[in-house]
Write a protein that holds these residues in place. Structure first.
Motif, short mmCIF file in Angstrom:
data_model
loop_
_atom_site.label_atom_id
_atom_site.label_comp_id
_atom_site.label_asym_id
_atom_site.label_seq_id
_atom_site.Cartn_x
_atom_site.Cartn_y
_atom_site.Cartn_z
N GLU A 166 0.83 -1.21 0.00
CA GLU A 166 0.00 0.00 0.00
C GLU A 166 0.87 1.26 0.00
OE1 GLU A 166 -4.41 -0.56 1.73
OE2 GLU A 166 -2.87 -0.23 3.25
N ILE A 167 1.91 1.24 0.79
CA ILE A 167 2.81 2.39 0.86
C ILE A 167 3.53 2.58 -0.47
CG2 ILE A 167 4.85 3.38 1.99
CD1 ILE A 167 4.01 1.81 4.52
N GLU A 168 4.03 1.50 -1.03
CA GLU A 168 4.78 1.58 -2.29
C GLU A 168 3.89 2.05 -3.44
OE1 GLU A 168 8.06 -1.95 -1.37
OE2 GLU A 168 6.23 -2.39 -2.51
N ILE A 169 2.72 1.46 -3.58
CA ILE A 169 1.81 1.84 -4.67
C ILE A 169 1.30 3.26 -4.48
CG2 ILE A 169 -0.40 1.32 -5.79
CD1 ILE A 169 0.13 -1.65 -5.03
N GLY A 170 0.86 3.58 -3.26
CA GLY A 170 0.29 4.90 -3.00
C GLY A 170 1.29 6.03 -3.10
N SER A 171 2.54 5.76 -2.76
CA SER A 171 3.57 6.81 -2.79
C SER A 171 4.45 6.75 -4.02
CB SER A 171 4.46 6.71 -1.54
OG SER A 171 3.70 6.88 -0.37
N GLY A 172 4.20 5.80 -4.92
CA GLY A 172 5.01 5.68 -6.13
C GLY A 172 6.44 5.28 -5.82
N LEU A 173 6.61 4.38 -4.84
CA LEU A 173 7.94 3.98 -4.41
C LEU A 173 8.36 2.67 -5.06
CD1 LEU A 173 7.75 4.55 -0.54
CD2 LEU A 173 9.06 5.90 -2.17
N PRO A 174 9.67 2.49 -5.23
CA PRO A 174 10.18 1.17 -5.60
C PRO A 174 10.14 0.29 -4.34
CG PRO A 174 12.00 2.67 -5.26
CD PRO A 174 10.74 3.49 -5.12
N ASP A 175 10.79 -0.83 -4.36
CA ASP A 175 10.83 -1.74 -3.22
C ASP A 175 11.42 -1.03 -1.99
OD1 ASP A 175 10.54 -4.28 -1.99
OD2 ASP A 175 12.67 -4.67 -2.30
N ILE A 176 10.63 -0.90 -0.91
CA ILE A 176 11.13 -0.22 0.29
C ILE A 176 12.22 -1.08 0.91
CG2 ILE A 176 10.56 0.75 2.55
CD1 ILE A 176 7.67 1.02 1.62
N LYS A 177 13.35 -0.48 1.19
CA LYS A 177 14.48 -1.23 1.72
C LYS A 177 14.45 -1.29 3.24
CE LYS A 177 17.26 2.97 1.08
NZ LYS A 177 16.18 3.64 0.33
N THR A 178 15.12 -2.29 3.78
CA THR A 178 15.28 -2.38 5.22
C THR A 178 16.37 -1.41 5.68
OG1 THR A 178 16.96 -4.10 5.03
CG2 THR A 178 14.65 -4.82 5.18
N ILE A 179 16.44 -1.18 6.98
CA ILE A 179 17.49 -0.32 7.53
C ILE A 179 18.87 -0.91 7.19
CG2 ILE A 179 18.57 0.44 9.69
CD1 ILE A 179 15.69 0.73 10.82
N GLU A 180 19.00 -2.22 7.29
CA GLU A 180 20.27 -2.87 6.99
C GLU A 180 20.69 -2.65 5.54
OE1 GLU A 180 18.70 -4.45 10.63
OE2 GLU A 180 17.77 -4.25 8.65
N LYS A 181 19.74 -2.76 4.62
CA LYS A 181 20.04 -2.55 3.20
C LYS A 181 20.43 -1.09 2.94
CE LYS A 181 19.29 -6.63 1.37
NZ LYS A 181 20.39 -7.38 0.70
N CYS A 182 19.81 -0.18 3.65
CA CYS A 182 20.15 1.24 3.51
C CYS A 182 21.60 1.49 3.92
CB CYS A 182 19.20 2.08 4.37
SG CYS A 182 19.57 3.85 4.37
N LEU A 183 21.98 0.96 5.07
CA LEU A 183 23.35 1.15 5.55
C LEU A 183 24.36 0.43 4.65
CD1 LEU A 183 22.74 0.72 9.40
CD2 LEU A 183 23.20 2.84 8.15
N GLU A 184 23.96 -0.72 4.16
CA GLU A 184 24.84 -1.47 3.25
C GLU A 184 25.11 -0.68 1.98
OE1 GLU A 184 24.27 -5.40 0.50
OE2 GLU A 184 23.63 -5.57 2.60
N ALA A 185 24.06 -0.03 1.42
CA ALA A 185 24.22 0.77 0.20
C ALA A 185 25.12 1.98 0.44
CB ALA A 185 22.85 1.21 -0.33
#
Length: 287
Positions: A166-185
């Motif tokens: 719902e968040i992704e479709i409604g906000s036009g987002l790609p796959d929402i990442k986890t906190i760990e994936k964010c720090l890894e990137a």
């Protein structure tokens, strides 16, 4: 924000203390980011995915810095430039049209960079962070409020997956990442992590309250059940008489869907819109 422009955040969100108004919490949210970046008068700063520049103007006034807002939406830039003129900030702050996946700036241009609920829209977090790394001067800092899935998110839980969708479709987002994936990137892009924290954990007032249609609020009337109903029919009427672009009601419906997902995500603590991180670009590659 144009209803047919980029479907970004429904509104900026912030941790809120007891007795603090919504507007006060947003200002403190922005001032906190400026303080963590260590902004000083005369510095050249970049706001990635700036919208119409609300935080840009507040942070510029607070820190006496020159801020460039990067945005790929012409309507928002036009509106932001007008608001900068009204605020008498048009001599020190400006907007540049461009994609944050391929920024129109030279290497090592900015003294500091920040993003507020914007880089979550990047189709490739590493690619976005690598571009930010490129245009930031060595030794300087990048800070952001990021939309992330928390450690409570269970990919095997259907309710959690529904909230995420719902968040992704409604906000036009790609796959929402986890906190760990964010720090890894961020690390993969070359940044040193100074610190990071889900700031919603310390908010006495639930962060999703402004989006909760079941709550009544005079200061944020449009987010209440009645306010949303009024907005829906107003947008429909404006589109019918062609004062609003075609498709405006459809976008409004998407935003409604995103709001529902965010509220449920907040109540179940599986999503945060304000994972704050502060990172640094090393002075040299061998530092």
């Amino acid at each position: 924000m144009s209803l047919v422009g980029e479907r970004a955040s429904i509104l900026l969100l912030a941790c809120r203390w007891i007795g603090e108004s919504f507007r006060e919490s947003i200002k403190r949210h922005e001032h906190f980011l400026a303080l963590e970046l260590g902004l000083k008068p005369g510095q050249k700063v970049l706001d990635v995915g700036c919208g119409i520049g609300g935080p840009l103007r507040e942070i510029a006034k607070f820190s006496y810095t020159s801020i460039t807002g990067l945005n790929n939406n012409s309507y928002q830039i036009t509106r932001g430039e007008e608001l900068n003129r009204i605020a008498k900030l048009d001599k020190t702050c400006n907007f540049v049209k461009g994609d944050f996946m391929k920024m129109p700036f030279d290497d090592n241009t900015f003294d500091a960079i920040y993003a507020i609920e914007a880089t979550c829209h990047a189709p490739d977090p590493y690619g976005c962070f690598k571009e930010i790394y490129r245009v930031l001067k060595p030794g300087q800092r990048f800070a952001a409020y990021e939309w992330c899935l928390t450690n409570s998110f269970d990919p095997n839980n259907q309710d959690h997956q529904k909230i995420k969708a719902e968040i992704e479709i409604g906000s036009g987002l790609p796959d929402i990442k986890t906190i760990e994936k964010c720090l890894e990137a961020l690390k993969q892009a070359g940044f040193e992590i100074i610190w990071g924290k889900d700031l919603t954990e310390d908010s006495p007032v639930p962060w999703y309250l402004p989006l909760d249609g079941g709550q009544f609020s005079i200061t944020n009337f449009r987010a209440t059940a009645i306010g949303r109903c009024v907005t829906k029919y107003m947008v429909r009427a404006l589109e019918y008489i062609r004062l609003a672009p075609k498709g405006s009601e459809r976008v409004q419906n998407f935003l409604e869907q995103a709001a529902r997902g965010l509220v449920e995500g907040g109540k179940k603590e599986v999503m945060t819109p304000m994972y704050f991180f502060l990172v640094r670009k090393p002075l040299s590659s061998d530092e």
